[in-house]
Design a protein around this motif. Structure first.
Motif, mmCIF file in Angstrom:
data_model
loop_
_atom_site.group_PDB
_atom_site.id
_atom_site.type_symbol
_atom_site.label_atom_id
_atom_site.label_comp_id
_atom_site.label_asym_id
_atom_site.label_seq_id
_atom_site.Cartn_x
_atom_site.Cartn_y
_atom_site.Cartn_z
ATOM 1 N N ARG A 8 0.842 -1.207 0.000
ATOM 2 C CA ARG A 8 0.000 0.000 0.000
ATOM 3 C C ARG A 8 0.877 1.257 0.000
ATOM 4 N N ALA A 9 1.930 1.226 0.769
ATOM 5 C CA ALA A 9 2.847 2.368 0.822
ATOM 6 C C ALA A 9 3.479 2.608 -0.547
ATOM 7 N N GLN A 12 0.877 4.306 -2.716
ATOM 8 C CA GLN A 12 0.662 5.687 -2.289
ATOM 9 C C GLN A 12 1.798 6.602 -2.726
ATOM 10 N N LEU A 37 -6.065 -2.692 -3.961
ATOM 11 C CA LEU A 37 -5.134 -1.624 -4.306
ATOM 12 C C LEU A 37 -4.999 -1.479 -5.823
ATOM 13 N N GLN A 44 -7.864 5.377 -10.623
ATOM 14 C CA GLN A 44 -7.087 6.620 -10.677
ATOM 15 C C GLN A 44 -6.647 6.913 -12.102
#
Length: 252
Positions: A8-9, A12, A37, A44
């Protein structure tokens, strides 16, 4: 195997342009959190592509007239308020302009307008801003005062444009050819940029007036005819920045 938190990091921290490669790395990871994710990243990318397509559509007038030279968008903010100046913006964007999210300033949040104001100022070939005071508005009427502000905005450009794209109006007394476009701030990126410059400049000015005359609430309504504003006019009388011709029905 990396934890979902670690992945996830990564997502991001990634730029939107890097998401495709990142999705490919983890596409075989069957964990629900990872697949979520990936779906989020795909959305996006879809939103970005839709914005690029919308922006490209808003360049139609710029493409039509770019052979002439510099294309300048012009718009105003503050024709309707009871107080404060009318402000005009004139913006020349570069031919290869890649800015996204430009739109009619009224369709954008205050935060987004402020962000785009800075981006426009950094990337534009030239920006000019013109003002017409409340006293001038009373003297010559709002339409003529708006034209004056627009002429001033053009005069402050550091390069001379060869064509003006205007939001709905034809400005008297201009030698430069003009193209009036109805709802131009939603159809031309140059006019949209000018709309943002004019709106942010005026809003900032009204917030400064609010510090001097807080009883009128200029920071919240920006001089427009909100019920609280009309009540304040009746209670305190007109301020030095009120347009006398606009408020005659509210004062005795």
């Amino acid at each position: 195997m990396k934890s979902i938190q670690e992945i996830r990091a990564e997502f991001q921290a990634a730029a939107v342009t890097e998401l495709d490669a990142l999705c490919a790395v983890y596409i075989e990871d069957e964990r629900k959190g990872v697949q979520a994710l990936i779906r989020k990243a795909k959305k996006q990318q879809e939103r970005l592509e839709a914005e690029r397509a919308r922006t490209e559509k808003m360049k139609a007038y710029e493409y039509q007239y770019e052979h002439l030279g510099y294309v300048c968008g012009i718009d105003e903010a503050g024709r309707g308020p009871l107080a404060g100046p009318v402000v005009a913006g004139a913006v020349i964007l570069p031919k290869d302009c890649g800015l996204l999210y430009l739109n009619d300033s009224k369709q954008l949040s205050e935060k987004k307008r402020e962000e785009l104001y800075n981006v426009i100022m950094e990337n534009a070939v030239s920006v000019g801003v013109g003002f017409s005071s409340p006293a001038r508005i009373d003297e010559i009427n709002i339409l003529q005062a708006t034209y004056e502000a627009m002429r001033e905005a053009v005069s402050k450009l550091t390069v001379r444009p060869q064509i003006l794209l205007n939001d709905a109006v034809t400005i008297p007394g201009m030698e430069i050819p003009q193209v009036p476009i109805i709802k131009g701030d939603a159809k031309s990126i140059s006019i949209a940029a000018a709309s943002i410059i004019a709106k942010v400049t005026r809003d900032r000015l009204m917030r400064e007036y609010d510090k001097i005359m807080p009883e009128y609430g200029f920071a919240s309504h920006k001089g427009y005819g909100a019920a609280s504003h009309i009540e304040a006019i009746r209670k305190y009388g007109p301020s030095p920045i009120h347009r006398t011709t606009f408020i005659k029905n509210f004062i005795t």
